[in-house]
Design an enzyme around this catalytic site. Sequence first.
Site, PDB file in Angstrom:
ATOM      1  N   ARG A   1       0.780  -1.395  -0.003  1.00 39.56           N
ATOM      2  CA  ARG A   1       0.036   0.157  -0.167  1.00 39.56           C
ATOM      3  C   ARG A   1       0.952   1.353  -0.039  1.00 39.56           C
ATOM      4  O   ARG A   1       0.683   2.152  -0.880  1.00 39.56           O
ATOM      5  CB  ARG A   1      -1.001   0.065   1.210  1.00 39.56           C
TER       6      ARG A   1
ATOM      7  N   ARG B   1      -2.839  10.303   2.198  1.00 40.58           N
ATOM      8  CA  ARG B   1      -3.098  11.123   3.342  1.00 40.58           C
ATOM      9  C   ARG B   1      -2.006  12.443   3.653  1.00 40.58           C
ATOM     10  O   ARG B   1      -1.876  12.920   4.353  1.00 40.58           O
ATOM     11  CB  ARG B   1      -3.049  10.356   4.600  1.00 40.58           C
TER      12      ARG B   1
ATOM     13  N   HIS C   1      -8.569   3.601  -7.457  1.00 39.26           N
ATOM     14  CA  HIS C   1      -8.517   2.722  -6.260  1.00 39.26           C
ATOM     15  C   HIS C   1      -9.210   1.468  -6.274  1.00 39.26           C
ATOM     16  O   HIS C   1     -10.409   1.515  -7.003  1.00 39.26           O
ATOM     17  CB  HIS C   1      -9.055   3.596  -4.935  1.00 39.26           C
TER      18      HIS C   1
ATOM     19  N   SER D   1      -6.480  14.645   3.398  1.00 41.42           N
ATOM     20  CA  SER D   1      -5.925  15.248   2.012  1.00 41.42           C
ATOM     21  C   SER D   1      -5.335  13.974   1.359  1.00 41.42           C
ATOM     22  O   SER D   1      -4.220  13.698   1.193  1.00 41.42           O
ATOM     23  CB  SER D   1      -4.371  15.993   2.656  1.00 41.42           C
ATOM     24  N   THR D   2      -6.246  14.019   0.131  1.00 38.15           N
ATOM     25  CA  THR D   2      -5.897  13.126  -1.167  1.00 38.15           C
ATOM     26  C   THR D   2      -4.994  13.421  -2.087  1.00 38.15           C
ATOM     27  O   THR D   2      -4.984  14.858  -2.231  1.00 38.15           O
ATOM     28  CB  THR D   2      -7.213  12.634  -1.589  1.00 38.15           C
TER      29      THR D   2
ATOM     30  N   GLU E   1     -13.415   4.189  -6.838  1.00 42.20           N
ATOM     31  CA  GLU E   1     -13.313   3.146  -6.055  1.00 42.20           C
ATOM     32  C   GLU E   1     -13.939   1.650  -6.581  1.00 42.20           C
ATOM     33  O   GLU E   1     -15.109   1.855  -6.470  1.00 42.20           O
ATOM     34  CB  GLU E   1     -13.450   3.526  -4.747  1.00 42.20           C
TER      35      GLU E   1
ATOM     36  N   TYR F   1      -7.827  -0.635   6.342  1.00 40.31           N
ATOM     37  CA  TYR F   1      -8.631   0.246   7.624  1.00 40.31           C
ATOM     38  C   TYR F   1      -8.463  -0.364   8.991  1.00 40.31           C
ATOM     39  O   TYR F   1      -8.663   0.365   9.752  1.00 40.31           O
ATOM     40  CB  TYR F   1      -9.968   0.829   7.042  1.00 40.31           C
TER      41      TYR F   1
END
Lengths: 315, 352
Positions: A65, A73, A118, A167-168, A180, A290
């Site tokens: 990832r 982020r 994504h 903050s992408t 997504e 997550y």
Amino acid sequence: MTSLHSVVNLRDARKVAIFGGTHGNEMSGVTLVNMWINNGAEIQRSGLMIKPLITNPRAVEKCTRYVDTDLNRAFTPDNLSAPRNEDMPYEVRRAQEINQMFGPKGSPDAYDIIFDLHNTTSNMGSTLILESSKDDFNLQMVNFIKQAIAPTSCSVLLNEHPLLQYSTSRSIGKHPIGLEVGPQPQGVLRSNIFESMRAIVKHALDFIELFNGGMEFQPCMVDVYRVSEKMDYPRDKNGNITAMVHPNLQDGDWKPLNPGDPMFQTFDGSTINYEGGSTVYPTFINEAAYYEKQQAFVMTKRETLTANGIKAYKI
Amino acid sequence: MGADQGEKSHYFHFSSKMEVINLPAVSRVAVCGGTHGNELSGVYLVREQQKKKEGAETFSLTTVMSNPRAVQQCRRYTETDLNRCFTTATLGTPISDRTPYEIVRSQELNTLLGPKGTDEAMDLICDLHNTTANMGLCLISYSACDWICLHIFKHLQKEMPTVPVRYIHFDVPQSEAYSLESVGKHGFSMEIGPQPHGVIRADIFNAMKEGIRLTLDWIHHFNSGVQFDGGEVEVYAMVKNIDYPRDMETHSITAAIHPQLQDHDFCLLHPGDPLFLTFSGKTETYKGVEPLYPFFVNECAYYEKGIALSLARRKRVAIPSIQVKTDCGKENGGEELKLEEKERTYDCSEDV
């Protein structure tokens, strides 16, 4: 339509970016962007500069990832303005580079539209993610895409929550859109998921081309799911999870979760119910990435947004 | 040719149902999880089992977190795949500062659960795994004539009607057997999918929990003297792997598993059936001559090993009735022919 919603004139879109590999193990975007870098014919549209980019090449190479910190982020104002130094996490350095190439964030030079591709292990189907409820251009594009892929469904997730927003990578563009698609395990490429994402990008680019060409898009309504709260797993004092998403909730993205419904199941089979005050619509249920962000699922509320009509003007 | 081509009968020299093979008790059992640190069913099952520390009456149970470093990082491995480190050669490699963590660990596990090939080794090792492939529950073993493993399989198949239960045989001699369960006198991997790595699904966890419970239950009854009737089971014998089509220069894959094959593990694949759909929209088909059964279809961890899917032949295996060997050697009934089996490795050289 009420007379409050009229047609707004917007500047035509000139510069579009397609980001893949923001998370290096989300394979649809990695594969599509690499393909388009190699041969961009499929993503050409007249009058548009469209740039595909692998945003996190080191993570892609390791099929992980991220390397030091989550790139998606990392585009905070602090990070973007920090003086560059050797000790900086790789992804912060990379965020600064990408901001130079496609931003700077908030400036008139920033790219008009940025798509960020994504995948998720959650059963979300095709989902478009918005960061603003007031971006008419994005709402019209989302409306166009939904109609284009019907009867296949496409959900729209709106994250405008002051605390849960983040903050992408795409946020440096004027009109950021997250694509997504799931469910797909990390590191795996599923043909159907790949083709779904490919089709969404195609329709999105078609929309931009039509818009630039002068087509007028009438005011419209868009059903969205607005992020309201996140729910973590039950954990012990060491931070280890003590229960799993309940079988009744697993794969139930976008379906109502009512007070009293099963939510978690402990390892010895007991049920923990949802005790909230009202029905919510969970999504990102059991997303692998997550667990470390303390999120078993995200709760949303359904809302209908209205968008002004839009029409391009050229300078 | 036809459907039978994929199946071959396999019969041992006993033919009478009255023959009972007596085998030593399965006294020392190990259940291992986290051999791959991101295959979470086994990680959580071992953690929960270690909290309980329940005793068992007729056997001792050891639970092991095989690769704690990988578990802590939620990765398959840190330097090299632990589940390829159990060949006799690797287990004998001299350790230095530069030895990868997983090889050091495999030797520790061999000391704990083995040594492989000796009398001190665990009687049975059950190693817990998940796969992203739609395989249901599979017991994977290096033997197709290990009656303990095959009876456990028969028991699970009967008692777990909602989950498909299958047995996969990898025909590899013990010294070259590379995975953890080969350290025990008997061993199998319990592989359940589909589950993404790094995710724990309740349905998959519960299926694995039940699979272990039934396994330990069977061992308890076997050790207590219950005779388990023989019969015939179907076993999938590994034949070969097929890699993705790849770009000649970059080695990147140029196709995905075809939608008609995706999630269709154990559905017979015929010559001409779709295998891959390239990114440019072309269908690549199966070019083999023999219809075979696909499994490990689109397993995440196998991209780097050059495996898009594996293929197996299905065969029927006759298994004898078995009963635990008692100390005095006296058995029930006078008419039955008794066949005694010494402790041995189950190589089954007569296998196809």
